[in-house]
Motif scaffolding. Structure first.
Motif, PDB file in Angstrom:
ATOM      1  N   UNK A  67       0.859  -1.102  -0.116  1.00 14.56           N
ATOM      2  CA  UNK A  67       0.005   0.045  -0.020  1.00 14.56           C
ATOM      3  C   UNK A  67       0.737   1.220  -0.200  1.00 14.56           C
ATOM      4  N   UNK A  68       2.022   1.062   0.454  1.00 21.08           N
ATOM      5  CA  UNK A  68       3.053   2.447   0.606  1.00 21.08           C
ATOM      6  C   UNK A  68       3.367   2.842  -0.757  1.00 21.08           C
ATOM      7  N   UNK A  69       3.581   1.991  -1.838  1.00 22.23           N
ATOM      8  CA  UNK A  69       3.857   2.344  -3.128  1.00 22.23           C
ATOM      9  C   UNK A  69       5.125   2.747  -3.298  1.00 22.23           C
ATOM     10  N   UNK A  70       5.992   3.446  -2.381  1.00 26.78           N
ATOM     11  CA  UNK A  70       7.256   4.124  -2.557  1.00 26.78           C
ATOM     12  C   UNK A  70       8.093   4.180  -1.361  1.00 26.78           C
ATOM     13  N   UNK A  71       9.450   4.352  -1.558  1.00 23.37           N
ATOM     14  CA  UNK A  71       9.963   4.500  -0.179  1.00 23.37           C
ATOM     15  C   UNK A  71      11.387   5.064  -0.497  1.00 23.37           C
ATOM     16  N   UNK A  72      12.229   5.661   0.467  1.00 23.58           N
ATOM     17  CA  UNK A  72      13.525   6.123   0.125  1.00 23.58           C
ATOM     18  C   UNK A  72      14.371   4.836   0.380  1.00 23.58           C
ATOM     19  N   UNK A  73      15.535   4.728  -0.389  1.00 21.67           N
ATOM     20  CA  UNK A  73      16.297   3.246  -0.456  1.00 21.67           C
ATOM     21  C   UNK A  73      17.777   3.579  -0.364  1.00 21.67           C
ATOM     22  N   UNK A  87      33.954  -5.304  -7.200  1.00 17.94           N
ATOM     23  CA  UNK A  87      33.923  -3.935  -6.712  1.00 17.94           C
ATOM     24  C   UNK A  87      32.646  -3.575  -6.173  1.00 17.94           C
ATOM     25  N   UNK A  88      32.319  -2.333  -5.828  1.00 19.05           N
ATOM     26  CA  UNK A  88      31.310  -2.076  -5.219  1.00 19.05           C
ATOM     27  C   UNK A  88      30.422  -0.831  -5.775  1.00 19.05           C
ATOM     28  N   UNK A  89      29.137  -0.809  -5.675  1.00 15.16           N
ATOM     29  CA  UNK A  89      28.388   0.411  -5.709  1.00 15.16           C
ATOM     30  C   UNK A  89      27.369   0.699  -5.004  1.00 15.16           C
ATOM     31  N   UNK A  90      27.042   1.957  -4.548  1.00 12.91           N
ATOM     32  CA  UNK A  90      26.055   2.222  -3.595  1.00 12.91           C
ATOM     33  C   UNK A  90      25.148   3.038  -4.547  1.00 12.91           C
ATOM     34  N   UNK A  91      23.784   2.905  -3.801  1.00 13.13           N
ATOM     35  CA  UNK A  91      22.846   3.608  -4.773  1.00 13.13           C
ATOM     36  C   UNK A  91      21.831   3.934  -3.652  1.00 13.13           C
ATOM     37  N   UNK A  92      21.724   5.250  -3.831  1.00  9.37           N
ATOM     38  CA  UNK A  92      20.543   6.311  -2.858  1.00  9.37           C
ATOM     39  C   UNK A  92      19.719   7.092  -3.528  1.00  9.37           C
ATOM     40  N   UNK A  93      18.723   7.004  -3.208  1.00  9.54           N
ATOM     41  CA  UNK A  93      17.683   7.784  -3.631  1.00  9.54           C
ATOM     42  C   UNK A  93      15.872   7.225  -3.405  1.00  9.54           C
ATOM     43  N   UNK A  94      15.060   7.507  -4.410  1.00  9.17           N
ATOM     44  CA  UNK A  94      13.892   7.214  -4.063  1.00  9.17           C
ATOM     45  C   UNK A  94      13.352   5.795  -5.274  1.00  9.17           C
TER      46      UNK A  94
END
Length: 311
Positions: A67-73, A87-94
């Motif tokens: 039901x929330x439909x979206x979140x920050x991640x 290697x590594x990769x970091x992803x930040x956003x919505x």
């Protein structure tokens, strides 16, 4: 595009596959001690819930998350081994899942692709089954000022057949893009060995820790997209996955007192290497307004590839 730019595009596509297809699984190698990087020790076994209570808790979390439909991640992906770009990769956003959309910023060692002039971070947008990747100012100078690479995944699939965009990790197709945390909770309920590990504090929040194992066959069976496959395609997909050495997924998640997933861990161990992903979620139900970059600033990767093919 330069060789390093192609590699960065490949990293972006890999990241997209992870974000859209497999959020919610963890590497089965983290058995001893029950910890991963940044994790915490589980609570004593005596405090664990019954199977029935654990199932009810995850069912409730599924309903709230859906039901929330979206979140920050905030998601961290690491790859290593002969068959993977280490290697590594970091992803930040919505991230949104009703409808499917995202706007995230990527950074990490995988992004540089061995290029000292590569941007420190890269933005990735997905909207209406189209992905846009900001390749940076330097790459824009080589593409008539167009810094955004566009990949219309529906157009690519239509040109290549329904199964052309199959996610290599889950067997999902276009209708399974941007797989949301709620779907991962539903998958966990299919685990034959679902169990409650105990209470833990994650990112300052009190949570309950759950774990279960899913085979690739179970993941594929639960995936609606797999019904589009012919028997020959289905059998070939199973055979291809078995060649990689992938046995299945040990799924872990941490649910807050409010009933939302605070963390989901992904991990796959294959013959040629491993992939580990940690996703931390917050601000469920947040407003999400993703906008595509101006058309004048984009170059279509699919059209570019078709042009190279003709050449």
């Amino acid at each position: 595009m330069s060789k390093s730019a192609w590699k960065r595009a490949g990293v972006a596509l890999t990241a997209l596959a992870v974000v859209t297809g497999v959020a919610g699984c963890q590497d089965g190698d983290a058995k001893a001690g029950g910890t991963k990087a940044g994790g915490t020790q589980a609570a004593p076994e005596a405090q664990t819930q019954t199977l029935g209570d654990a199932t009810k808790a995850i069912q409730a979390a599924y309903r709230k998350t859906s039901a929330a439909k979206a979140a920050k991640v905030k998601m961290t992906m690491s790859m290593k081994g002969a068959g993977a770009e280490s290697g590594t990769v970091e992803m930040t956003g919505i991230q949104g899942w009703a409808p499917a959309s995202m706007d995230i910023t990527m950074k990490g060692s995988m992004l540089s692709a061995g290029d000292p002039d590569a941007p420190e971070q890269m933005r990735m947008i997905m909207l209406d089954q189209v992905m846009y990747v900001d390749m940076g100012a330097k790459q824009a100078a080589e593409m008539d000022g167009k810094r955004w690479m566009k990949l219309d995944m529906k157009a690519a699939a239509d040109a290549s057949g329904k199964s052309a965009m199959q996610n290599p990790f889950t067997g999902g197709g276009l209708d399974n893009m941007n797989q949301d945390p709620a779907q991962q909770l539903a998958l966990l309920l299919d685990s034959p060995d679902l169990k409650h590990i105990g209470a833990e504090k994650i990112n300052g929040m009190e949570t309950e820790h759950y774990k279960g194992t899913l085979t690739f066959e179970q993941m594929l069976k639960a995936n609606e997209s797999s019904k589009l496959l012919s028997k020959e395609e289905h059998d070939q997909l199973i055979a291809n996955v078995k060649k990689t050495g992938l046995k299945g997924y040990d799924t872990e998640l941490w649910v807050t007192e409010d009933g939302y997933p605070a963390r989901m861990d992904i991990g796959m161990t294959m013959a040629e290497g491993t992939m580990n992903v940690r996703a931390d979620y917050s601000d469920y139900g947040t407003e999400i307004a993703v906008q595509a970059p101006p058309a004048k600033d984009t170059v279509d990767l699919f059209e570019m590839l078709k042009g190279l093919g003709k050449a």
